[in-house]
Design an enzyme around this catalytic site. Sequence first.
Site, PDB file in Angstrom:
ATOM      1  N   HIS A  32       0.844  -1.193   0.000  1.00  0.00           N
ATOM      2  CA  HIS A  32       0.000   0.000   0.000  1.00  0.00           C
ATOM      3  C   HIS A  32       0.879   1.242   0.000  1.00  0.00           C
ATOM      4  O   HIS A  32       1.774   1.383   0.850  1.00  0.00           O
ATOM      5  CB  HIS A  32      -0.893  -0.017   1.239  1.00  0.00           C
ATOM      6  CG  HIS A  32      -1.999   0.982   1.206  1.00  0.00           C
ATOM      7  ND1 HIS A  32      -3.104   0.859   0.377  1.00  0.00           N
ATOM      8  CD2 HIS A  32      -2.189   2.130   1.912  1.00  0.00           C
ATOM      9  CE1 HIS A  32      -3.923   1.869   0.582  1.00  0.00           C
ATOM     10  NE2 HIS A  32      -3.386   2.664   1.500  1.00  0.00           N
ATOM     11  N   ASP A  34       0.793   5.314   0.143  1.00  0.00           N
ATOM     12  CA  ASP A  34       0.111   6.596   0.357  1.00  0.00           C
ATOM     13  C   ASP A  34       0.915   7.685  -0.336  1.00  0.00           C
ATOM     14  O   ASP A  34       2.121   7.831  -0.089  1.00  0.00           O
ATOM     15  CB  ASP A  34       0.033   6.918   1.848  1.00  0.00           C
ATOM     16  CG  ASP A  34      -0.837   5.941   2.608  1.00  0.00           C
ATOM     17  OD1 ASP A  34      -2.045   5.888   2.335  1.00  0.00           O
ATOM     18  OD2 ASP A  34      -0.303   5.221   3.476  1.00  0.00           O
ATOM     19  N   ASP A 141      -3.044  11.431   9.430  1.00  0.00           N
ATOM     20  CA  ASP A 141      -1.868  12.089   9.990  1.00  0.00           C
ATOM     21  C   ASP A 141      -2.213  13.022  11.145  1.00  0.00           C
ATOM     22  O   ASP A 141      -1.537  14.016  11.386  1.00  0.00           O
ATOM     23  CB  ASP A 141      -1.082  12.837   8.917  1.00  0.00           C
ATOM     24  CG  ASP A 141      -0.369  11.889   7.987  1.00  0.00           C
ATOM     25  OD1 ASP A 141       0.166  10.882   8.472  1.00  0.00           O
ATOM     26  OD2 ASP A 141      -0.361  12.138   6.771  1.00  0.00           O
ATOM     27  N   GLY A 142      -3.263  12.709  11.884  1.00  0.00           N
ATOM     28  CA  GLY A 142      -3.655  13.536  13.021  1.00  0.00           C
ATOM     29  C   GLY A 142      -3.691  12.735  14.305  1.00  0.00           C
ATOM     30  O   GLY A 142      -4.021  11.562  14.315  1.00  0.00           O
ATOM     31  N   GLY A 144      -1.572  11.331  16.157  1.00  0.00           N
ATOM     32  CA  GLY A 144      -0.840  10.073  16.166  1.00  0.00           C
ATOM     33  C   GLY A 144      -1.547   8.956  15.432  1.00  0.00           C
ATOM     34  O   GLY A 144      -1.234   7.788  15.616  1.00  0.00           O
ATOM     35  N   ASP A 170      -8.526   1.800   7.232  1.00  0.00           N
ATOM     36  CA  ASP A 170      -7.167   2.340   7.196  1.00  0.00           C
ATOM     37  C   ASP A 170      -7.010   3.399   8.278  1.00  0.00           C
ATOM     38  O   ASP A 170      -7.703   4.421   8.251  1.00  0.00           O
ATOM     39  CB  ASP A 170      -6.899   2.948   5.817  1.00  0.00           C
ATOM     40  CG  ASP A 170      -5.502   3.535   5.669  1.00  0.00           C
ATOM     41  OD1 ASP A 170      -4.714   3.467   6.631  1.00  0.00           O
ATOM     42  OD2 ASP A 170      -5.200   4.057   4.584  1.00  0.00           O
ATOM     43  N   GLY A 171      -6.104   3.125   9.232  1.00  0.00           N
ATOM     44  CA  GLY A 171      -5.797   4.136  10.241  1.00  0.00           C
ATOM     45  C   GLY A 171      -5.820   3.590  11.649  1.00  0.00           C
ATOM     46  O   GLY A 171      -6.886   3.289  12.185  1.00  0.00           O
ATOM     47  N   GLY A 172      -4.653   3.394  12.228  1.00  0.00           N
ATOM     48  CA  GLY A 172      -4.570   2.928  13.603  1.00  0.00           C
ATOM     49  C   GLY A 172      -5.018   1.495  13.802  1.00  0.00           C
ATOM     50  O   GLY A 172      -5.328   1.094  14.928  1.00  0.00           O
ATOM     51  N   ARG A 193       2.019   1.045  11.523  1.00  0.00           N
ATOM     52  CA  ARG A 193       2.906   0.815  12.669  1.00  0.00           C
ATOM     53  C   ARG A 193       2.665  -0.531  13.337  1.00  0.00           C
ATOM     54  O   ARG A 193       3.581  -1.085  13.956  1.00  0.00           O
ATOM     55  CB  ARG A 193       2.735   1.944  13.679  1.00  0.00           C
ATOM     56  CG  ARG A 193       3.357   3.266  13.220  1.00  0.00           C
ATOM     57  CD  ARG A 193       2.952   4.395  14.119  1.00  0.00           C
ATOM     58  NE  ARG A 193       1.503   4.605  14.076  1.00  0.00           N
ATOM     59  CZ  ARG A 193       0.866   5.500  14.838  1.00  0.00           C
ATOM     60  NH1 ARG A 193       1.530   6.227  15.701  1.00  0.00           N
ATOM     61  NH2 ARG A 193      -0.443   5.643  14.733  1.00  0.00           N
TER      62      ARG A 193
END
Length: 211
Positions: A32, A34, A141-142, A144, A170-172, A193
């Site tokens: 993936h 970005d 991108d906010g 963390g 997608d995200g965390g 991460r």
Amino acid sequence: MQTLHPSLASVDPLLLGETLIRLNVLPIGTLHIDIEDTSFISNITFGMKTINAVAHSTQHLLSFHLMLANPRPWLEWIAPLRPGWIFFHAEALANPAEDLAAIHRTGAKAGLALNPATPVANYVYLREHLDGLLIMTSEPDGEGQRFIPAMVDKVTDASTLFPKTAIWADGGVDPAVAPALRKSGAQHLVLGRAVFSHSDISRALQAFAGE
């Protein structure tokens, strides 16, 4: 079973080549990518020189998430790279049906990405044009990129309103939230991460398979 898509934006840039070699032998959905240039969110990720190098260093298909205010011109550069999926952000598009058609002309599957505040129902009219719907489960991108629990309900809404569309989250995303996302209808998970903060990428991916 959910399809996993490791996001290269979370890789240590000094270890990108080594990481690609390790990923080449692992069973994933896509790599993936970005693409961010500060026009849509306040970050810069990859230029085309790096993206071309990645494309020629992997056997995996690529999925592209274009977090750009004007994504259409990038299709000319991305099309030769065998893209499996391309997502444009709905918030950046004046004529999304035309943009989805442009993505399809590259041979890729076409998707819309929605920020947390963007209602899913606004895009039901595009159901027949969409292959994928990517639900941002954190603010881009906010803060963390922390997972927003309320987005589980949004994934449920998306899977109900778009029954023939592949739902991505997608995200965390980590192994703790993956089961709830699967139950809500997310068949595809973008991982950052949760994978690349570990020294053993294979074991980090296996944590999702073991849910």
